[in-house]
Design an enzyme around this catalytic site. Structure first.
Site, PDB file in Angstrom:
ATOM      1  CE  LYS A  46      -4.980  -2.697   1.415  1.00 41.41           C
ATOM      2  NZ  LYS A  46      -5.182  -1.300   0.968  1.00 41.41           N
TER       3      LYS A  46
ATOM      4  CG  ASP B 120       7.238   5.216 -11.931  1.00 40.73           C
ATOM      5  OD1 ASP B 120       7.861   4.134 -12.044  1.00 40.73           O
ATOM      6  OD2 ASP B 120       6.003   5.294 -12.051  1.00 40.73           O
TER       7      ASP B 120
ATOM      8  CB  SER C  26      -0.954  -0.042   1.198  1.00 40.85           C
ATOM      9  OG  SER C  26      -1.947   0.947   1.098  1.00 40.85           O
TER      10      SER C  26
END
Length: 433
Positions: free
Chosen positions: A329, A315, A304
């Site tokens: 998740k 990224d 999460s």
């Protein structure tokens, strides 16, 4: 479509009388022009409502024990939510209060984050410095029984309620671990779980270690203070951000931690069915650790909010992600209070990394795979060195004192490899200069 009730059931008639106004309200009015494709979707399925009423009546009349209407309706609501996804749930007053206690960071239990996968109760991660972590429970362990009660068919909230309890009481759980045929048995003593979200130390001079166990409202500020303390004597040459076995937590806290290392660009965004659930978070220019070489450790217990941070840093090419694949998740849950003191935990959106990757059921793949291991020092392999030879020449200056290193490095192979990578990056940078 007309409604009829078989066998003249008074209970079913009463039940349908309650649902019929809802069905009528959802039926398009003749004076309103609506596209045919939408009108089908807006109608309540009256045949299924009738079937539901018939099932309700058969249970009332034929079940081996008497069941009151309130229990049947509450079970029906639980079923509606539990079949949506593993994280949506109907919460009665006790469960709602228990969830609130968890988010406030203090409760009686064993310190474990759990979820459902394929109908099985699974450990997402043990929380640091709790009975579960000290006993050796691991991410993706399957809990097959709690105090002798099988977990098969048990809801997630029922399992959490069983594991919670007063401090100093014991709980027996049976766990099946991947690759093992026989279950492991654990007897744990409950404690007051007060989760400290941030820890830090210097692994060596110039190389810091920042551990985030979970994301709470104050985690970004605590992480900022930890960075400042470690860099007080000299700027850091590198930092290991440890997100292993981090079950997640508050979304805004994850954004705040990522912002400590990013000075611009997208961190995370969410997409749902309604505009209120479509959010986007970007980094600010205030970045205390914007140029510190960074390695981020993740594993299958990183879930999460931890995956949000790892995904954003990956990224944005801000750090190297090391370890093993994260949990996956990537869904957003909202806690919705109901008027009767109960509540819903409902999945309303999905997380996406800056490059548009969905975390849900995918997880974050590390840039460098390093499996869990342990460093061992082979004391028996004592090799002869120049200093051992009789009559060896002495050095012209006093030998350098051996640098103190963190005890963590001896027992943590992944952390040791992260430190080695940071040192290698610094060597490369110096050669480029």
């Amino acid at each position: 479509m007309t409604l009829s009730v078989t066998q003249g059931s008074a209970t079913a008639k009463r039940f349908l009388a309650l649902l019929l106004p809802i069905a009528l309200l959802s039926t398009p009015l003749p004076l309103l022009a609506q596209p045919s494709s939408n009108s089908v979707d807006s109608d309540l399925p009256l045949e299924e409502i009738q079937t539901f009423a018939e099932v309700f009546e058969r249970i009332k009349r034929a079940y081996v024990e008497d069941v009151d209407d309130r229990t049947l309706l509450r079970n029906a609501m639980r079923g509606m939510l539990s079949e949506l996804d593993p994280h949506s749930a109907y919460l009665d007053k006790e469960e709602y209060q228990s969830l609130r206690e968890s988010t406030e960071g203090e409760f009686g239990g064993i310190g474990i984050e759990v979820g459902m996968e394929n109908g099985q109760l699974m450990v997402i991660t043990p929380i640091d410095d709790t009975p579960a972590s000290r006993a050796g429970l691991m991410s993706r362990d399957i809990i097959i029984s709690i105090d002798g009660t099988p977990t098969k068919g048990m809801s997630l909230q029922e399992a959490v309620t069983l594991m919670r309890g007063d401090p100093d009481t014991t709980i027996d759980i049976s766990v099946l671990r991947a690759g093992e045929e026989s279950p492991r048995e654990f007897t744990l003593t409950r404690e007051i779980i007060r989760s400290e979200s941030v820890k830090h130390e210097l692994l060596e001079t110039g190389y810091g270690y920042l551990r985030i166990g979970q994301f709470q409202s104050r985690t970004p500020e605590q992480a900022r203070q930890a960075l400042e303390r470690m860099a007080r004597e000299q700027p850091l040459d590198g930092l290991v951000l440890d997100l292993r076995n981090n079950p997640g937590g508050v979304l805004q806290a994850a954004v705040g931690v990522a912002d400590l290392f990013l000075d611009d660009g997208l961190i995370v965004y969410t997409e749902g069915r309604i505009p209120d659930n479509e959010l986007s978070f970007s980094a600010s220019a205030d970045t205390p650790a914007g140029d510190v070489p960074l390695v981020v450790l993740i594993n299958s217990g990183s879930a999460s909010a931890a995956e949000i941070v790892a995904g954003a840093l990956q990224d944005q090419r801000r750090g190297i992600i090391m370890g093993t694949d994260s949990f996956g998740k990537g869904s957003v849950q909202q806690i919705m209070p109901l008027g009767n003191g109960e509540g819903l935990k409902l999945t309303t959106a999905l997380y996406y990394t800056p490059e548009g990757r969905s975390i849900q059921a995918q997880g974050i793949e590390p840039d460098v795979d390093v499996v869990r291991g342990r460093l061992e020092v082979a004391e028996s392999r004592r090799e002869t060195r120049e200093a051992d030879l009789e009559g060896h020449l002495s050095a012209q200056q006093a030998p350098r004192d051996r640098e103190e290193t963190s005890p963590r490095l001896r027992d943590d192979y992944q952390l040791s490899e992260a430190l080695n990578l940071l040192k290698a990056l610094n060597v490369v940078d110096r050669r480029r200069d």
